[in-house]
Design an enzyme around this catalytic site. Structure first.
Site, PDB file in Angstrom:
ATOM      1  CG  HIS A 136      -1.665  -1.252   1.441  1.00 12.40           C
ATOM      2  ND1 HIS A 136      -2.854  -1.581   0.823  1.00 12.40           N
ATOM      3  CD2 HIS A 136      -1.339  -2.338   2.204  1.00 12.40           C
ATOM      4  CE1 HIS A 136      -3.238  -2.792   1.211  1.00 12.40           C
ATOM      5  NE2 HIS A 136      -2.322  -3.270   2.045  1.00 12.40           N
ATOM      6  CB  SER A 158      14.190  21.890 -16.357  1.00 16.56           C
ATOM      7  OG  SER A 158      13.491  23.107 -16.502  1.00 16.56           O
ATOM      8  CE  LYS A 166      12.515  18.932 -12.090  1.00 17.42           C
ATOM      9  NZ  LYS A 166      11.297  19.408 -12.745  1.00 17.42           N
ATOM     10  CD  GLU A 204       9.077  11.643 -16.221  1.00 14.52           C
ATOM     11  OE1 GLU A 204       8.505  12.200 -15.290  1.00 14.52           O
ATOM     12  OE2 GLU A 204       9.778  12.257 -17.047  1.00 14.52           O
TER      13      GLU A 204
END
Ligand code: ARG
Length: 459
Positions: free
Chosen positions: A158, A279, A285, A292
């Site tokens: 969980h 970025s 970043k 992804e």
């Protein structure tokens, strides 16, 4: 207006060019040009062997096809929409090169068994490469697991800290998933490896063809026993898309975890600069773009599976033009899968676990609560009761900002006189992990056994 078709005999009017464009598949099925020529070569050899066509004609056609193949590899072939698909384009090019005798090639054959043959070969030929790429990933995982048997991290259920585990154990879980992927793609070959050639349009043919011969020539180990099934079956492609979807789901789950674990909140792993991007506005970043993208691309592969399932649903027997829609999604799946597997392997082989952070995360939680309950149970307290006692200790700990290992012996004795000094050893995360040596557990010995078995299997 477009030019006269190979099948134009009974037609009085011709379709407009834009209608032809809609019906054509040459823009994509040219990917099966090699398979198409291979299939035609087997067919013409069979026509010669059975005496259906004069040997001299067959030799001319075969030599012509070999030349077309050479031109294909040299990048010299020019395909046209007028010739609709790869089958008629190749035949038309062959006709240009060897004259009207090329028209005899299609004796005892239809585009329906031809396209099915090409497509079977296409899928069958791509399976070994995919399996090979998955095995490379498995090897990487086993190697990483070996380096991290004793790297302790929180195990989750969980998404809550559950029990400490070995990072090597976590990696071997993915090894097991990929093992099933390999098995699925291996099985995929069983149904791709059936020859439809000779089923003709739908009903077989009156020519004394030899289907065993063409099947053998093309390396198929089985032959469709029913001609209607042969031309309309796409199960092998659906199985391929389904296997690919499950594989992408596995890749995606790992990608999701490492994206999350690379975040500021976790800081369990660091992805290599080689597989991350910056970025354009935020200089600090380091984004897990590749992870992804693999996660994202699983969506398009699922889409192809659902697309073909939907195309097949309600299709009456036998061939229908709908079936032309089987190819693009399958081709795109291969095109998506292979680089995704390669990038994934590069990404995980350069992934650095931040061992201190992983371990630290198991110290500031209550993931050793089961250890204490088990400890009490081994001292004769019924597990349910022990569970309740530890639950109370956790609640107390949460209120007083104390972890279980910080509870003093006096405090423990108040709860149960059966608790002794040895409890502190049991509460250490590495001890908790090390001791879980039930079959398939996260114990160090158990993980080492998984690794040894995997190595044997991968040899
Ligand atoms: N381009 C067609 C396809 O991909 C080839 C088979 C055409 N057969 C036919 N009867 N129209 O399915």
């Amino acid at each position: 207006m477009s030019t006269k078709k190979l099948w134009g005999g009974r037609f009085q009017a011709q379709a407009e060019a834009w209608v032809d464009e809609f019906g054509a598949s040459i823009s994509f099925d040219q990917l099966m040009a090699d398979e198409d020529i291979e299939g035609s070569l087997a067919h013409v050899k069979m026509l010669k062997k059975t005496g259906i066509l004069p040997a001299e004609d067959c030799d001319k056609i075969a030599t012509g096809l070999e030349n077309v193949r050479q031109e294909l590899h040299d990048g010299k072939l020019h395909f046209t929409v007028e010739n609709e698909d790869i089958h008629m384009n190749i035949e038309s090019i062959l006709t240009d090169e060897i004259g009207p005798v090329a028209g005899k090639l299609h004796t005892g054959r239809s585009r329906n068994d031809q396209v099915a043959t090409d497509f079977h070969l296409y899928v069958k030929n791509r399976l070994p490469k995919i399996i090979e790429e998955i095995k490379i990933i498995q090897k990487t995982l086993v190697q990483l697991a070996e380096e991290n048997v004793e790297t302790i991290m929180p195990g989750y259920t969980h998404l809550q800290h559950a029990q400490p585990i070995s990072y090597g154990h976590y990696l071997m879980a993915y090894y097991s998933m990929f093992k099933r992927d390999v098995e699925r793609f291996e099985f995929n070959n069983k149904h791709a490896d059936i020859s439809p050639l000779g089923a003709a349009a739908l009903a077989g043919t009156t020519f004394p063809i030899d289907r065993e011969f063409t099947a053998k020539e093309l390396g198929f180990s089985e032959i469709y026993s029913n001609s209607l099934d042969a031309v309309s079956d796409r199960d092998f492609a659906l199985e391929f898309l389904s296997n690919a979807s499950i594989l992408m789901m596995h890749l995606s789950r790992f990608c999701e975890e490492i994206s999350m674990w690379g975040s500021y909140e976790f800081q369990y792993v660091e992805l290599s600069d080689k597989y991350t991007t910056g970025s354009s506005i935020m200089p600090q970043k380091k984004n897990p773009d590749m992870a992804e993208l693999i996660r994202g691309k699983s969506g398009r592969v699922y889409g192809h599976l659902i697309g073909l399932l939907s195309t097949m649903k309600s299709l009456p027997l036998a061939y229908n033009k709908d079936l032309q829609e089987d190819k693009e999604g399958t081709f795109d799946t291969v095109k998506t899968l292979l680089p995704a597997l390669k990038v994934f392997n590069g990404m995980i082989s350069t992934l650095k676990p931040k061992k201190e952070n992983m371990r630290h995360a198991t110290e500031n939680d209550f993931s050793n609560a089961t250890e204490l309950a088990d400890y009490l149970a081994t001292k004769g307290i019924p597990f349910r009761e022990a569970h309740g006692i530890v639950g109370q200790l956790v609640l107390q700990g949460l209120q007083t900002h104390k972890n279980l290992q910080d509870i003093t012996m006096d405090e423990f004795k108040e709860i149960s006189p059966k608790i002794d000094e040895d409890v502190y050893e049991v509460l250490k995360p590495e001890v908790a992990v090390e001791r879980r040596n039930s079959l398939g557990g996260t114990g160090f010995a158990s993980v080492r056994k998984q690794i040894a078995d995997a190595k044997k299997k991968l040899q």
